[in-house]
Every structure is written in C-alpha cells, then in structure tokens.
Motif scaffolding. Structure first.
Motif, mmCIF file in Angstrom:
data_model
loop_
_atom_site.group_PDB
_atom_site.id
_atom_site.type_symbol
_atom_site.label_atom_id
_atom_site.label_comp_id
_atom_site.label_asym_id
_atom_site.label_seq_id
_atom_site.Cartn_x
_atom_site.Cartn_y
_atom_site.Cartn_z
ATOM 1 N N ARG A 19 0.820 -1.212 0.000
ATOM 2 C CA ARG A 19 0.000 0.000 0.000
ATOM 3 C C ARG A 19 0.853 1.260 0.000
ATOM 4 N NH1 ARG A 19 -3.346 -1.327 5.250
ATOM 5 N NH2 ARG A 19 -1.150 -1.325 5.820
ATOM 6 N N PHE B 2 3.836 5.374 -2.675
ATOM 7 C CA PHE B 2 4.401 6.716 -2.537
ATOM 8 C C PHE B 2 5.676 6.678 -1.694
ATOM 9 C CE2 PHE B 2 4.563 11.143 -1.059
ATOM 10 C CZ PHE B 2 4.210 11.833 -2.206
ATOM 11 N N GLY C 91 -4.680 3.974 1.103
ATOM 12 C CA GLY C 91 -3.777 2.995 0.503
ATOM 13 C C GLY C 91 -2.823 3.626 -0.499
ATOM 14 N N ALA C 92 -2.452 2.842 -1.498
ATOM 15 C CA ALA C 92 -1.373 3.234 -2.411
ATOM 16 C C ALA C 92 -1.650 4.518 -3.194
ATOM 17 C CB ALA C 92 -1.082 2.086 -3.390
ATOM 18 N N GLU D 196 -1.638 9.292 -1.192
ATOM 19 C CA GLU D 196 -0.699 10.419 -1.177
ATOM 20 C C GLU D 196 -0.633 11.114 -2.535
ATOM 21 O OE1 GLU D 196 0.016 7.312 -0.330
ATOM 22 O OE2 GLU D 196 1.261 7.186 1.477
ATOM 23 N N PHE D 197 -0.756 10.340 -3.610
ATOM 24 C CA PHE D 197 -0.720 10.936 -4.945
ATOM 25 C C PHE D 197 -1.894 11.906 -5.128
ATOM 26 C CE2 PHE D 197 1.629 6.960 -5.308
ATOM 27 C CZ PHE D 197 2.780 7.364 -5.968
ATOM 28 N N ASP E 194 -8.281 0.688 8.309
ATOM 29 C CA ASP E 194 -7.019 0.237 8.913
ATOM 30 C C ASP E 194 -6.223 1.492 9.296
ATOM 31 O OD1 ASP E 194 -4.497 -0.625 9.541
ATOM 32 O OD2 ASP E 194 -4.183 -1.735 7.660
ATOM 33 N N SER F 221 -3.419 1.967 10.500
ATOM 34 C CA SER F 221 -1.988 2.000 10.142
ATOM 35 C C SER F 221 -1.799 2.598 8.743
ATOM 36 C CB SER F 221 -1.378 0.593 10.222
ATOM 37 O OG SER F 221 -1.829 -0.217 9.150
ATOM 38 N N ALA F 222 -2.788 2.419 7.881
ATOM 39 C CA ALA F 222 -2.710 3.019 6.548
ATOM 40 C C ALA F 222 -2.737 4.549 6.661
ATOM 41 C CB ALA F 222 -3.852 2.520 5.671
ATOM 42 N N LYS G 230 0.632 5.688 7.867
ATOM 43 C CA LYS G 230 1.592 5.617 6.757
ATOM 44 C C LYS G 230 1.426 6.829 5.853
ATOM 45 C CE LYS G 230 0.108 4.106 3.148
ATOM 46 N NZ LYS G 230 -0.425 4.616 1.854
#
Lengths: 355, 355
Positions: free
Chosen positions: A336, A339, B145-146, B149-150, B170, B172-173, B176
C-alpha cells in the motif's frame, strides 16, 4: 533460498528469440509449438475468447489479441502495415505478454515478430495434418515474403512436404526464399505464374501481403483433392481466393466470429457453413473425408495460438536461460506504500550524493 | 549521422520512472501531466474510444485499455487484484506502450504502476479544478492505501488543498499516509471515522480498494456545496457511495459507456443524466454552477488519460535520458527476409565458435 524478485519480468529480446530457436532447432521448435497449439485447441471451450481489438488507420492496423484459460492470460500486440516494406520496415511486428490470472502479474514479455511467424506456420501445418490429402509431398507456395520459409519448414517437419513450387509477383522474393531453404531437404521449383505453381500440388499455400481484395487463386486453378492453406486474407477488405473456390470447398476456421469479418469467408453469406478446426482436432467433427474433397483452412490467426506460443517459450526458458530480467513492476516492501517507495528512492539518491 | 536503430524501443523501468518523477519533482510532474490530460480532453472527439477489454476472474481483473488520436496509439495493461496485498503484492500493476499509427511500430514501453497513480491523481485534480467549490482548502481522504498520497499531492499542486482529513478502516494506513506527507505543507488530521473525516471538508475523495459493493459514504455525511471525487468504485460490483448521494449530485464522468458499467452510476438507471467531463474542459458544458450544488466526479480511469501520460513521459525522456534500449523489434536488413535473419544469426554463431 533467495526471495523471488517480484519486480522482475523475464524478457525475451529478438536476439534471445533467435538464439532460442537456433538452440532448439527450427524444425523441432515448430513441431513442439504445434503440440502446444493442438493441446490448447483440444481444450478450446475453456478459453475466454474475444475477437481481436483492432485500431484501423489509413496505412494499416494495430491489434491487441487477448485470451485466457482461467489460469494464464496472454495477449499479443501486432501491427499490419503493408506499406512498411517500402520504408525498410517490417509489415508485421509483434510482442506479447503472458500473465498469472491469480495475481494479474505479468510473467513473460517477449518479442513476437519471429514467434508469430513460427506459430502461424505451426498452426497451418497442424490444420494440414488433419485436412491435407494422405501422403501429400508437394506444396505450392504463393507469396514468398517473410512468412514463406516458416511455412515450408513447418510443412516439412509436420506434414512431410519435401517438394516446393514457389511463385511471387516479385521474382526476387522467390529467389530469396529458395536460397534460404537450400540444403534443408526440399526439391524447389521457382514458377513464372500462380497457375504454374499449383500444377501437381497437393497443398496450395497462399501468403501474400497486399491490403486489398486480390485474386491469387482463380477457380480453374484448383483441382479436386487439394488442400488450400489460405494465410494472407486476414483482415476486412483483404482476401486472396476467388469466391467460386470457397463455394466448392469445405471450409475450416479458427474462431468464426473473427474469421467472418477478416477471412476469405467475408465474401460469403454470414451463415455459410464452416467447421471450427478445434472440433476436428478434438475429434468432434471430421477433417478430410474424401479423395476429391477440396479442403480450405481459412486462417486469420487467433489469440489462442499466441497463447500456446507464449506458454511454449516460457517453458523453454527454464532450461535455456535465454532471457533478460526487466524491472517492469513496482514492488514496494509494503504494497500500500507506493508513494513511500518514491520517497525512499529520493532518500537513497540524497545519501548517494552525500556519501 | 548514425542510422536509427529500428529494432530498439525505449523502455522506462520502475527505477527510471522513480528517477524521472524525482528529477522533475512530484508536484511539477502531476501539474504538467494534468496539462497533457486537459489538452487531450479538449480534443476528445478526435480519439478512437472503446471501453476497456476486461478479463475477469474470481480474484480480480486484467484489462487492456487502448486508444488512438490517429497519429499515436497507446494502450495500458493493468490488473486489479484486491487480495494481492495479503500476499505482499500490489493490488494494481500496470505497463503501457505508445506506438506510431503510421508504421505500427512501438515507440515507448514503460512501467505504469507509478505512472497510473500519478495520472489518476492528476485526472482527479483536473476534474476538481472545474467542479470543486471556489477556494477549497480542506479535503477528506477516505481510503489511505497506495493512491492516497498521490491524490493529496495533486490536489495541493493543482487545486490548492492544504488541509487533509484522513480516514481508513485500517488506521496504520492513515499513519503511513500522514508520515509520507509530512513536511510537504499539509495540515493533517487522522480521523476515527468517515463521518469525522468529512466534517468541514470542501472535497471528499473516496479511494478504497475492496472489490464489492460498499458504502463508504452515506447520504447524511454529504452536505451542500461539496465536491466528491469518487475513485475507488471502478468495476462492476464495486461502488463506494450510497445511491441517495448520487441522486442529489450533478454527476460528471469520463466516458459514459464505460462508467455506466464500472462506476458509481451502475447503481442508477441507464439513462440517468450525466455530464462528460471533456465537455466541461472544452467549454461546452458548465462545471460547478452554484454554491450549494453537490458535484460528483465518478472516476473509473479511461484510456485517454493513460495516452496523455504516455505522451508526457515520452516528451520528458528526450531531455533526461532516463530509459534503456530494448531489443524488441525484429529488424532484418531486408524486411521480407525474416527467415534469412535467423540463418545469418546461425552463421554468426558458428563463426564465433570457430573463431
């Protein structure tokens, strides 16, 4: 035990493909590839089938040909631009990808210009195995361009053809073809016309490249008992055979929804009866059924053949190591955190500059 | 003057893509990429448009997304496998190809996992530029998730967002995400619920990954004047918004035939009115028209956005040199002599052994 490199996709370059074909041997390569094609045609019903996705332009076409058997997914990118030869470019270039259906991850990227020539020839020879007259030894090969020698080698290895009658509107193409095939066990005659080429032929292969309606074979040229392997008519507006030949032939095709648009049978009614070749290979339908029957394989090339070729190359790589490792897939330590992978690359760069 | 190497296709690996993004700068990269997308959306009518070609399986989907403007042809291979994260793999990986329509020759092969994240974010920000309330500064980001941030970086660079309210099932995501965005000029709050995240938000971005009908936003959570940027609902059976929200919103989409199958509006009647975003960008249709209006960009990702990204990367390569040369295309000296190329490779091998 080293961890699998999740970012890496094996890549077979043109150079590696040539080395692979030569390491295996051309005749053995097409013979083994033909076995993979037959295996996949026997389980035809398993496959996710769709006509190719074509983008037509004035000068040619770019196509994507995907398919899947539920475990593996393959697709080929292929173009067809007849004008390219005048600019010193290939009419057809191709590359392909095999992927894992379970994860969606690509497993193989490979050139497919050479591989398509080999699989097209293997497919033709497989069809002829079921459709050509018993004991066929003589083949007329009309159109002596890039595909011609591959056809000859596959028909020798799989069907037993050892006499070739070559014809091309450009006689230098025939000379090129004869020269390339010298010493491979063929008795070769270069002919001055299509009419001359078909004399005494058990099999007639037409593999010309013009993107237009052409009549490479007229009705009077085709006698009883012949098998016609029609390769060149493979897109809308491009055919090679006179319609009357089609009406006298029993026609075998790969995937009817695609062949009715792209094949010789685009000249016929949409409900003209045809037999799907996989039915013959799987034993559900007869192939050649009589000595005077004219059989026609109206080949346009289908995604499953490329899938078979991708499977075959992948299996061959294990032993030969003839591939490179391509850093194609982003693989952050934490999936995940794509970035964060960028940020860590930045930090690593900064450290490298400082250090 | 060296001859062009006809067999070579420039290849941008994951490593080179990261270096390219960092060399340009992430904010500038998404901003320039957004300009390419706007340019292509303005000439939308020129493009050859087709819904993506999807191969669905139990665990996910593999798709091919082709398009062409008549001069260039592009396609992307992309998978979507939500279960992958549990195996340490990316949910989405992608690569793409840009080709010349005139010759059919590929001109660029590039990783597109990172590039898709950037183009998706750029696309969202372009839509928000036309649809979000004036002076928007606060964005709720639901799903960390992935892609998260983008989205944040693109909305900062293009829309002026500098306050983020993060929420993920979640936590923790979210941590992050907050960590990755630290020091980039955001005021970041991690929230304990979606309800909390949307409080005071001018823009709500939903970007969750479950392949199922989910209700990330319920009707009571969406107040007047908000712009909703719905990214996660992007395939049949996968939606994020309660239907009642859709009924209160003015809905903007990329390509209706695809969005009606894959987007949030799969919950609505097939003739429910929507506006095509390109019409807004080209000035043919209004974007936001009132302070209390709820606007919804029902984004599923369309091939033209990938085409813009491929064009942008290709233009950037000229200056940076951040690519490798891939021996992907067979290039015989004589285009009709593919078989002869094999024979010459064999002769060269034999000579090397002897010599």
């Amino acid at each position: 035990m080293s961890a699998p490199k999740l970012n890496i996709v094996p890549f077979v370059s043109v150079d590696h493909m040539m080395k692979l074909v030569l390491a295996v041997g051309i005749e053995r390569f097409v013979t083994e590839l033909a076995d993979y094609i037959e295996d996949d045609f026997r389980r035809w019903e398993l496959f996710d089938k769709t006509p190719r996705v074509a983008s037509h332009s004035h000068d040619g076409v770019i196509e994507l040909m995907p398919t899947s058997d539920g475990k593996l997914y393959g697709f080929k990118y292929v173009n067809g631009h007849p004008k390219n030869t005048r600019a010193g470019l290939q009419t057809v270039t191709a590359f392909g990808v095999l992927a894992d259906v379970g994860s969606g991850y690509p497993m193989l990227l490979t050139e497919m210009t050479i591989l398509t020539a080999l699989r097209t020839a293997a497919m033709s020879a497989v069809a002829a195995k079921y459709l050509a007259p018993q004991g066929a030894r003589t083949m007329a090969l009309i159109g002596n361009g890039a595909q011609a020698e591959f056809q000859a080698v596959a028909f020798k290895a799989i069907v037993g053809i050892d006499r070739l009658r070559l014809y091309d509107v450009d006689s230098s193409a025939s000379r090129k073809c004869a020269k390339n095939l010298a010493g491979m066990g063929f008795d070769i005659v270069i002919c001055a016309s299509g009419q001359e080429a078909v004399e005494g032929a058990d099999i007639i292969t037409t593999v010309t490249a013009d993107k237009q309606y052409a009549t490479i074979l007229t009705d009077n040229m085709v006698g009883p008992g012949v098998h016609i392997n029609a390769i060149g008519g493979d897109c809308p507006g491009k055919t090679e055979l006179h319609r009357d030949i089609l009406l006298r032939s029993d026609i075998f095709v790969e995937f009817p929804p695609q062949t009715r648009i792209e094949g010789e049978i685009q000249q016929l009614a949409a409900d003209h009866p045809v037999t799907e070749l996989w039915q013959v290979i799987a034993g559900h339908a007869p192939g050649r059924s009589g000595e005077r029957q004219i059989t026609l394989f109206d080949s346009v090339g289908f995604a499953i053949e490329d899938f078979s070729a991708l499977r075959y190359v992948r299996d061959k790589l294990r032993d030969t190591g003839l591939y490179e490792e391509l850093d194609l897939l982003a693989d952050p330590d934490e999936p995940r955190d794509l970035f964060g992978m960028l940020l860590r690359a930045e930090a690593a760069q900064a450290k490298a500059v400082v250090g």
